[in-house]
Motif scaffolding. Structure first.
Motif, mmCIF file in Angstrom:
data_model
loop_
_atom_site.group_PDB
_atom_site.id
_atom_site.type_symbol
_atom_site.label_atom_id
_atom_site.label_comp_id
_atom_site.label_asym_id
_atom_site.label_seq_id
_atom_site.Cartn_x
_atom_site.Cartn_y
_atom_site.Cartn_z
ATOM 1 N N GLY A 355 0.820 -1.210 0.000
ATOM 2 C CA GLY A 355 0.000 0.000 0.000
ATOM 3 C C GLY A 355 0.853 1.259 0.000
ATOM 4 O O GLY A 355 0.603 2.198 -0.761
ATOM 5 N N ALA A 356 1.881 1.279 0.856
ATOM 6 C CA ALA A 356 2.760 2.448 0.933
ATOM 7 C C ALA A 356 3.561 2.630 -0.356
ATOM 8 O O ALA A 356 3.816 3.756 -0.786
ATOM 9 N N ALA A 357 3.946 1.517 -0.974
ATOM 10 C CA ALA A 357 4.744 1.597 -2.201
ATOM 11 C C ALA A 357 3.941 2.135 -3.378
ATOM 12 O O ALA A 357 4.455 2.905 -4.201
ATOM 13 N N LEU A 358 2.682 1.762 -3.477
ATOM 14 C CA LEU A 358 1.882 2.104 -4.659
ATOM 15 C C LEU A 358 1.060 3.376 -4.483
ATOM 16 O O LEU A 358 0.404 3.821 -5.429
ATOM 17 N N ARG A 359 1.085 3.962 -3.280
ATOM 18 C CA ARG A 359 0.361 5.218 -3.088
ATOM 19 C C ARG A 359 1.087 6.403 -3.724
ATOM 20 O O ARG A 359 0.481 7.428 -4.016
ATOM 21 N N SER A 360 2.385 6.245 -3.914
ATOM 22 C CA SER A 360 3.180 7.347 -4.452
ATOM 23 C C SER A 360 2.934 7.540 -5.946
ATOM 24 O O SER A 360 2.482 6.635 -6.656
ATOM 25 N N GLU A 361 3.257 8.747 -6.431
ATOM 26 C CA GLU A 361 3.149 9.019 -7.865
ATOM 27 C C GLU A 361 4.289 8.356 -8.645
ATOM 28 O O GLU A 361 4.224 8.222 -9.860
ATOM 29 N N HIS A 362 5.330 7.916 -7.932
ATOM 30 C CA HIS A 362 6.462 7.234 -8.572
ATOM 31 C C HIS A 362 6.234 5.717 -8.561
ATOM 32 O O HIS A 362 7.042 4.956 -8.052
ATOM 33 N N ARG A 363 5.123 5.286 -9.138
ATOM 34 C CA ARG A 363 4.757 3.870 -9.077
ATOM 35 C C ARG A 363 5.697 3.003 -9.887
ATOM 36 O O ARG A 363 5.967 1.858 -9.525
ATOM 37 N N GLU A 364 6.168 3.520 -11.021
ATOM 38 C CA GLU A 364 7.049 2.718 -11.866
ATOM 39 C C GLU A 364 8.318 2.338 -11.110
ATOM 40 O O GLU A 364 8.767 1.189 -11.163
ATOM 41 N N ALA A 365 8.902 3.301 -10.412
ATOM 42 C CA ALA A 365 10.107 3.024 -9.634
ATOM 43 C C ALA A 365 9.819 2.009 -8.533
ATOM 44 O O ALA A 365 10.619 1.102 -8.271
ATOM 45 N N ALA A 366 8.656 2.135 -7.880
ATOM 46 C CA ALA A 366 8.285 1.201 -6.818
ATOM 47 C C ALA A 366 8.082 -0.207 -7.376
ATOM 48 O O ALA A 366 8.508 -1.197 -6.764
ATOM 49 N N VAL A 367 7.438 -0.298 -8.537
ATOM 50 C CA VAL A 367 7.185 -1.613 -9.131
ATOM 51 C C VAL A 367 8.497 -2.282 -9.540
ATOM 52 O O VAL A 367 8.682 -3.493 -9.334
ATOM 53 N N VAL A 368 9.414 -1.514 -10.128
ATOM 54 C CA VAL A 368 10.718 -2.068 -10.500
ATOM 55 C C VAL A 368 11.443 -2.580 -9.261
ATOM 56 O O VAL A 368 12.007 -3.688 -9.254
ATOM 57 N N THR A 369 11.432 -1.798 -8.205
ATOM 58 C CA THR A 369 12.064 -2.210 -6.944
ATOM 59 C C THR A 369 11.440 -3.502 -6.425
ATOM 60 O O THR A 369 12.141 -4.436 -6.034
ATOM 61 N N PHE A 370 10.117 -3.546 -6.435
ATOM 62 C CA PHE A 370 9.389 -4.720 -5.947
ATOM 63 C C PHE A 370 9.731 -5.970 -6.744
ATOM 64 O O PHE A 370 10.018 -7.034 -6.175
ATOM 65 N N LEU A 371 9.726 -5.866 -8.070
ATOM 66 C CA LEU A 371 9.962 -7.034 -8.917
ATOM 67 C C LEU A 371 11.374 -7.582 -8.747
ATOM 68 O O LEU A 371 11.579 -8.806 -8.665
ATOM 69 N N ILE A 372 12.366 -6.698 -8.681
ATOM 70 C CA ILE A 372 13.746 -7.170 -8.531
ATOM 71 C C ILE A 372 13.944 -7.824 -7.170
ATOM 72 O O ILE A 372 14.576 -8.877 -7.053
ATOM 73 N N ALA A 373 13.379 -7.222 -6.131
ATOM 74 C CA ALA A 373 13.507 -7.805 -4.797
ATOM 75 C C ALA A 373 12.792 -9.145 -4.711
ATOM 76 O O ALA A 373 13.291 -10.099 -4.107
ATOM 77 N N ALA A 374 11.608 -9.236 -5.337
ATOM 78 C CA ALA A 374 10.832 -10.480 -5.287
ATOM 79 C C ALA A 374 11.473 -11.585 -6.112
ATOM 80 O O ALA A 374 11.288 -12.775 -5.823
ATOM 81 N N SER A 375 12.254 -11.210 -7.113
ATOM 82 C CA SER A 375 12.872 -12.217 -7.979
ATOM 83 C C SER A 375 13.896 -13.061 -7.232
ATOM 84 O O SER A 375 14.112 -14.238 -7.564
ATOM 85 N N GLY A 376 14.536 -12.469 -6.243
ATOM 86 C CA GLY A 376 15.583 -13.186 -5.523
ATOM 87 C C GLY A 376 16.857 -13.372 -6.303
ATOM 88 O O GLY A 376 17.765 -14.088 -5.872
ATOM 89 N N VAL A 377 16.950 -12.732 -7.460
ATOM 90 C CA VAL A 377 18.118 -12.893 -8.329
ATOM 91 C C VAL A 377 19.177 -11.860 -7.952
ATOM 92 O O VAL A 377 18.913 -10.657 -7.960
#
Length: 400
Positions: A355-377
């Protein structure tokens, strides 16, 4: 001439504060300790095991965390007479679980824990470092945390396939308690998992190592690995500060308590350094559970609520004695039992982080951060959390 006496007039103007003895703060402290321990110890064990700890080393780490935060709470609450409660870094443990094997093994992870504690101490002494951490955009820090949490929160789904007889009752009990008694949902889920594990052990005649149930410290000499320092120590420090220490300060401020910042960071940082060789990854100011000891329910008089935090410290010394027994029981439980309890315990944290990550207007940056962290790579021996943080900051800077 008025018939109202001066005493009666004073009583009318200044209502007497409700009196309460020691029972409310002591009971509030006991509940705080029980909720804090049972709701997240599974996450701690998952994190320590993921970075290379054996069962004995994980049990030692849980014991060290209990003892160091207990001593810290006893000292801080008694010295400042405010309800300062400490906790182990649950988001930090989740980060370890997502980081996986560390370059240099368990000794390198221990070295990273020591550095994390040293950074926390420096934060208390040098305000600029704390300001630098606070300057990290909220959506980036929360997106990194959400990405780290996602694999753990998926564990109950996978465990249904591997151990349905134990895992399904755990999930059902958690769901019912979430509806009717949310505070006790994770505790009830853990109790259900323990009962299911005990039945499974008895039915399948598994061997339970009674000797391993005695609490003991397993010390490891720290090893310094630059990959572990960058991939574990820095993300662990950032997550602990952003998700625990800063919110913990805000929670106490909401009840009109001012945290002695330098003392709190020094105590938690030194506690982390001291507990690290035994396997403790990080201790910090409590955030969510802090409200249980600081709220009016703990005591009508704000000046007496420190007793609740002091009680939490004493309770953790008692809970420390059972840490090895818990690890021994879980080690013989069906596959997925520990992961299920940990995943359920982290669902609320995941929801809040997303919720805190996607409330911001910088959603693209938050989504990129989320995906890389979730990948575990990871790359170059450095875990995904660091690269997620770095990529998110770059994307946020580049995109308008």
């Amino acid at each position: 001439m008025s018939n109202v006496s001066a005493a009666e007039a004073t009583a009318t103007q200044e209502p007497e504060r409700p009196r309460a003895g020691l029972v409310p703060p002591i009971s509030a402290g006991a509940v705080t300790a029980l909720v804090g321990f049972t709701s997240s110890f599974a996450v701690v064990l998952s994190g320590l095991t993921a970075v290379g700890a054996s069962s004995a080393q994980a049990a030692s780490g849980l014991l060290a965390l209990c003892v160091t935060q207990a001593i810290g709470m006893l000292a801080l609450s008694y010295r400042y007479r405010i309800p300062i409660t400490l906790a182990w870094s649950t988001p930090g443990a989740a980060l370890l679980a997502g980081a996986g094997a560390v370059a240099g093994g368990w000794p390198a992870a221990i070295g990273a824990f020591v550095v994390t504690g040293a950074l926390i101490v420096v934060t208390g002494l040098w305000q600029r470092l704390g300001a630098l951490v606070a300057a990290i955009p909220v959506e980036i820090a929360q997106a990194m945390l959400a990405g780290v949490l996602l694999p753990l929160c998926l564990a109950p789904v996978r465990a249904v396939q591997t151990s349905p007889a134990v895992v399904v009752p755990v999930i059902l009990v958690w769901l019912v308690l979430q509806r009717y008694a949310q505070r006790w949902a994770v505790i009830a889920a853990f109790a259900t998992a323990a009962i299911g594990a005990a039945i499974s052990i008895a039915v399948q005649h598994r061997h339970l190592d009674v000797g391993a149930m005695a609490p003991r410290l397993d010390l490891t000499l720290p090893h310094w690995s630059w990959q572990a320092l960058i991939g574990v120590a820095i993300p662990l420090y950032i997550v602990t500060m952003a998700s625990q220490n800063i919110p913990g300060t805000a929670v106490l401020a909401s009840f009109d308590y001012q945290v002695p910042w330098r003392a709190a960071m020094t105590v938690t940082g030194l506690g982390t350094v001291i507990g690290a060789p035994a396997g403790g990854h990080a201790i910090n100011l409590a955030a969510i559970s802090a409200a249980l000891a600081a709220a009016p329910a703990a005591h009508p008089d704000p000046k007496r609520r420190w007793i609740a935090a002091f009680t939490v410290g004493g309770m953790y010394l008692v809970l420390a004695l059972g840490s090895a027994a818990l690890v021994t029981l879980i080690a013989t439980a069906p596959a997925g039992t520990l992961e299920t309890v940990a995943g359920l315990a982290l669902l609320a944290t995941l929801a809040a982080a997303l919720g805190a990550a996607l409330r911001s207007e910088h959603r693209e940056a938050a989504v990129v951060t989320f995906l890389i962290a979730a990948s575990g790579v990871g790359f170059a021996g450095i875990g995904a959390a660091f690269w997620a943080l770095l990529a998110g900051l770059i994307v946020r800077k580049v995109l308008p």
